[in-house]
Design a protein around this motif. Structure first.
Motif, short mmCIF file in Angstrom:
data_model
loop_
_atom_site.label_atom_id
_atom_site.label_comp_id
_atom_site.label_asym_id
_atom_site.label_seq_id
_atom_site.Cartn_x
_atom_site.Cartn_y
_atom_site.Cartn_z
N UNK A 397 -0.69 -9.94 -2.43
CA UNK A 397 -1.75 -9.15 -1.79
C UNK A 397 -2.19 -9.82 -0.49
N UNK A 398 -2.32 -11.15 -0.51
CA UNK A 398 -2.69 -11.88 0.71
C UNK A 398 -1.62 -11.71 1.78
N UNK A 399 -0.35 -11.83 1.38
CA UNK A 399 0.75 -11.71 2.34
C UNK A 399 0.82 -10.31 2.94
N UNK A 434 -8.33 -5.75 5.61
CA UNK A 434 -6.97 -5.35 5.21
C UNK A 434 -6.73 -5.62 3.73
N UNK A 435 -7.43 -6.62 3.19
CA UNK A 435 -7.30 -6.86 1.74
C UNK A 435 -7.85 -5.68 0.94
N UNK A 436 -8.97 -5.12 1.41
CA UNK A 436 -9.57 -4.01 0.68
C UNK A 436 -8.65 -2.80 0.64
N UNK A 437 -7.84 -2.63 1.69
CA UNK A 437 -6.97 -1.46 1.74
C UNK A 437 -5.54 -1.74 1.37
N UNK A 438 -5.25 -2.95 0.85
CA UNK A 438 -3.87 -3.28 0.54
C UNK A 438 -3.36 -2.44 -0.63
N UNK A 439 -2.11 -2.02 -0.56
CA UNK A 439 -1.48 -1.24 -1.63
C UNK A 439 0.02 -1.42 -1.53
N UNK A 440 0.62 -1.91 -2.61
CA UNK A 440 2.07 -2.15 -2.61
C UNK A 440 2.57 -2.19 -4.04
N UNK A 441 3.86 -2.15 -4.20
CA UNK A 441 4.52 -2.31 -5.50
C UNK A 441 5.17 -3.68 -5.54
N UNK A 449 -3.38 -2.58 -6.01
CA UNK A 449 -4.37 -2.12 -5.04
C UNK A 449 -5.75 -2.40 -5.61
N UNK A 450 -6.76 -2.40 -4.72
CA UNK A 450 -8.13 -2.69 -5.11
C UNK A 450 -8.97 -1.42 -5.01
N UNK A 451 -10.03 -1.35 -5.85
CA UNK A 451 -10.97 -0.25 -5.73
C UNK A 451 -12.09 -0.63 -4.77
N UNK A 456 -9.11 -5.14 -8.99
CA UNK A 456 -7.74 -4.64 -9.07
C UNK A 456 -7.69 -3.41 -9.97
N UNK A 457 -7.02 -2.37 -9.49
CA UNK A 457 -6.85 -1.17 -10.32
C UNK A 457 -5.63 -1.42 -11.20
#
Length: 848
Positions: A397-399, A434-441, A449-451, A456-457
């Protein structure tokens, strides 16, 4: 300014930017500090390592290595890491966090001379208190903090401060625990929670809501929180207290909310039980997500049987490609820079590395070729655990956030090619956005992803722990809490996949204060006990319970009644006194038989109407009495069969009038005899009363009074067909409602009045000559009559249903038969069997 005390353990890898890691790997066992002198640095012999948590460190290192080898993430940027141990105390946690923002080896707050020592985020800690210590410092620098354990209670934090929870929501777990208990109907449980703020929050937010859903708490007990101070004796004493609570409780299910290492204290319970020579009874343990199944070194030979059949809410984890190979390749002889490995290796394998400073080394020597896969599950696992998976996702998530930030800057700056990412460090505080909006597999295909709250969702796995014969254990996923659906639909479980503790013989365990009250009974609360503790009381007469554990029994509908077990309402039988049933047939037979006998007697008297015995005592009264008795017997037939409107109107009124005629005839006959003998006396004035007119007047006047009473009855409140559904439990009675009980008793009372008068008059005339009067027989017949009807009243009031009608018919037949038998059978005997006595001369001689 020198570093006050060098790091005891550190794992560092350099890079253009680095991620800080706060591990929870080692306890320092020492005595209490008295503050009279500077305490010496702890030795490695004072370390008690939670060896399983070493995987958390490896997970962070593995994720960083993967990112550095992936050309699609952070190209031209090397990611590094710096990992310290919190040692489960505030001193080392604060010191390590300050070290992240300082020049290596020089702890000078707010001073950093190494341009390559660029901290972009901190991952940690595992326990809420450690996370709180870290947050206290990183908040100052707006450095993002990603927590992979339980989040601390930080009421003073605002949404703008750096705080991200990489583990699933506590709310999701609390709902899952509640749904699990309700699914298995475990309504009597014990609760053990760690003695800290998060434990108190769990009790207030989750446990206190259980009673609203029908779940009772047998006991709530705190588990002591660990510290660096050697307080083993105190912990064992508290463990004994918990063991006593479990023994005293009838609950089979225990909910445990605690720290990651809380399971190490649960493993003491069977040992303490064995020390007290009491067998350990199987229980079902429900473990919160932050608890891992680990063990301390001194528990190496303790079997993990206590956990067999347990259910645990676990952070979802996946097998990431290459992780097990990465772990298997670890060896003290090949890996440099890992300051945690040697101490881990020695305690995990129970060996010691050679030390040239020591001549005598006791125990096994570590060769460095030991295999991590040979370690028991409580000490180390090769597959990634839930907390390790959270750390892995946190690094990625940080990366991804860092890469998104770099891409965004390139779009807005023309000179971005002249300012690579590693030279934009001063602007890294913007990483929060950008952490708040991060979304990846991630590599396992799980979405990260975060709510809006920075959580973490992610879902939770429900894991069943199974102990194998070699004392190792493995997980079986039996359910899940899905965060992407409404909470009331999030819980799923496969009950057939669960293996229970052998104590329960592979049947679903029960955990209730009182076994279920089966249908036919209801719950009765015990004073001073929780509402789950109750007695089972049989439903009272007329009520049923058709479900388990009903609070109260309920009445059946009017046309139904409870069966013998009082668990089902059965339709009532419709009943009335009918000709088809034996009782009705017998009574009808008696009525017809008495009617036939009466008709025969009447015929006999008509045939011998010229004989003295027939002529005596007013011949017309005799015929009227016989005819009225005949109709009395036939009236009984009106009471048999289904009640109809006409039958109900005629039953009581016809019988009352006809029977009054019969009793009036008896009274008139008795008065005629008395007046006849009084008239024979010289100078008697009674001669003018002797004759048929007086007798007819008595019969007519007495009968008209009864007829008047019946007319008033029919005019005011006549009898009518009715249905009685309450008198008897199992029957619906078709009956004639009397309409007015007062009028009914008036009719009976008037007949009784005539009977009493007739009895008194006949009794007074009993000594007159037998051949000329019937006074003795009338006296006896009236005695029978009065006895029958006096017995009828209490019988009528005490019985119910068709038997009321039967008693009334019997009373009619008995009283009418008494009159017929007592008055006419002696005369028939003379007429038919002793005709020589039936002559005038014989009668005159007897009287003279």
């Amino acid at each position: 300014m020198k570093y006050p005390q060098p790091p005891l353990q550190e794992y560092r890898k350099s890079g253009d930017v680095f991620v800080g890691g706060i591990a929870s790997h080692t306890f320092i066992v020492s005595t209490s500090v008295d503050f009279t002198r500077n305490p010496p640095p702890p030795l490695s012999d004072e370390f008690v390592i939670v060896t399983k948590n070493y995987q958390h460190i490896l997970s962070l290192a593995f994720a960083v290595n993967e990112i550095n080898e992936n050309p699609h993430i952070l190209p031209n940027v090397t990611l590094g890491f710096d990992i310290y141990d919190s040692y489960y105390n505030a001193k080392w946690t604060y010191q390590d966090t300050m070290q992240f923002t300082s020049t290596p080896k020089k702890l000078i707050p707010n001073y950093k001379c190494d341009i390559q020592n660029n901290l972009i985020a901190v991952i940690g800690g595992l326990d809420p208190q450690i996370s709180h210590h870290v947050a206290t410092l990183v908040d100052i620098y707006k450095i993002p903090q990603l927590i992979y354990g339980s989040a601390p209670l930080m009421n003073d934090k605002t949404p703008s401060l750096p705080f991200y929870k990489i583990a699933p929501s506590e709310t999701l777990q609390n709902v899952g625990i509640l749904r699990l208990l309700l699914h298995f109907n475990w309504i009597w449980i014990g609760v053990i929670y760690v003695d800290d703020d998060n434990g108190e929050r769990f009790v207030q937010s989750a446990v206190e809501l259980f009673p609203q859903h029908g779940i009772c708490i047998s006991f709530i007990e705190k588990s002591p929180k660990s510290s660096v101070v050697s307080d083993t004796a105190e912990k064992l004493q508290h463990g004994t207290k918990i063991l006593d609570k479990i023994r005293e409780s009838s609950a089979n299910v225990y909910l445990v909310y605690g720290e990651s290492y809380s399971f190490t204290y649960l493993r003491w319970l069977p040992q303490l039980s064995e020390l007290e020579n009491t067998p350990w009874m199987g229980k079902v343990w429900i473990l919160a997500a932050q608890i891992e199944l680990n063990a301390f070194v001194y528990q190496r030979n303790w079997g993990p049987d206590i956990i067999h059949g347990a259910l645990s809410f676990s952070v979802h984890s996946s097998d990431h490609p290459g992780f097990q190979q990465f772990v298997a390749s670890r060896s003290p002889s090949r890996i440099e820079g890992d300051g945690f490995m040697r101490d881990f290796w020695q305690q995990a394998f129970g060996c010691t590395f050679p030390n040239p400073m020591l001549n005598d080394i006791t125990g096994d020597i570590c060769t460095g070729t030991e295999k991590l896969e040979s370690l028991p599950g409580p000490f180390f696992e090769m597959s990634m655990t839930g907390h390790s998976d959270s750390i892995y996702n946190a690094v990625y998530a940080i990366a991804h956030a860092l890469q998104d930030m770099s891409s965004s800057k390139r779009k807005h700056r023309e000179d971005a090619h002249e300012r690579p990412l590693k030279h934009q460090i001063k602007e890294l505080w913007q990483l929060h956005h950008f952490l708040r909006g991060v979304s990846f597999n991630n590599s396992a295909g799980d979405k990260v992803s975060f709510d809006q709250k920075g959580e973490l969702i992610a879902g939770l796995d429900i894991v069943n722990w199974i102990v194998s014969s070699n004392q190792s254990f493995h997980r079986v996923k039996v359910g899940r809490m899905d965060p992407h659906v409404p909470l009331d639909q999030a819980f799923t479980i496969d009950e057939n996949a669960i293996t229970w503790d052998p104590f329960f013989n592979q049947t679903r365990p029960l955990s209730v204060c009182t076994k279920s009250c089966y249908p036919g009974s209801s719950k009765t609360m015990k004073e001073g006990e929780p509402f789950c503790c109750y007695d089972c009381t049989l439903c009272p007469e007329g009520k049923i319970s058709d479900q388990k554990d009903m609070n109260d029994c309920k009445k059946c509908a009017d046309k139904q009644y409870p069966n013998e077990k009082r668990n089902v309402c059965v339709p009532k039988d419709i009943t009335f006194l009918s000709y088809e049933e034996p009782l009705g047939g017998i009574l009808a037979g008696f009525a017809l038989s008495f009617s036939l006998i009466t008709a025969l007697i009447l015929g006999t008297f008509l045939k011998h109407h010229t004989t003295p015995i027939v002529k005596a005592n007013n011949q017309s009264l005799t015929y009227t009495l016989l005819i009225s008795l005949l109709f009395c017997f036939l009236c009984a037939l009106l009471f048999i069969g289904p009640p109809k409107q006409v039958a109900c109107l005629l039953r009581q009124t016809a019988f009352g009038i006809i029977f009054s005629v019969a009793v009036s005839c008896v009274l008139a006959k008795t008065l005629t005899v008395i007046l006849a003998f009084m008239a024979t006396k010289p100078g008697s004035r009674m001669r003018k009363w002797v004759g048929r007119r007086f007798a007819h007047f008595v019969v007519l006047s007495c009968s008209l009074i009864q007829a008047g009473i019946c007319a008033v009855w029919l005019a005011s409140s006549p009898p009518f067909p009715d249905v009685d559904v309450h008198s008897t439990a199992k029957e619906i009675i078709l009956e004639c409602n009397e309409g007015s009980l007062a009028m009914f008793y008036c009719v009976l009372g008037y007949m009784g009045f005539l009977a009493v008068i007739s009895f008194i008059v006949a009794f007074l005339a009993r000594k007159l000559p037998d051949r000329f009067n019937e006074s003795k027989f009338i006296t006896f017949s009236m005695l029978v009559f009065c006895s029958v009807w006096l017995s009828f009243v209490p019988a009528y009031l005490s019985i119910k249903g068709k038997y009321v009608v039967a008693v009334e018919i019997f009373s009619m037949l008995a009283s009418s038969g008494g009159l017929l038998g007592c008055i006419f059978f002696p005369k028939c005997y003379i007429i038919l069997l002793k005709p020589e006595l039936n002559n005038k001369n014989h009668m005159i001689r007897k009287t003279s």
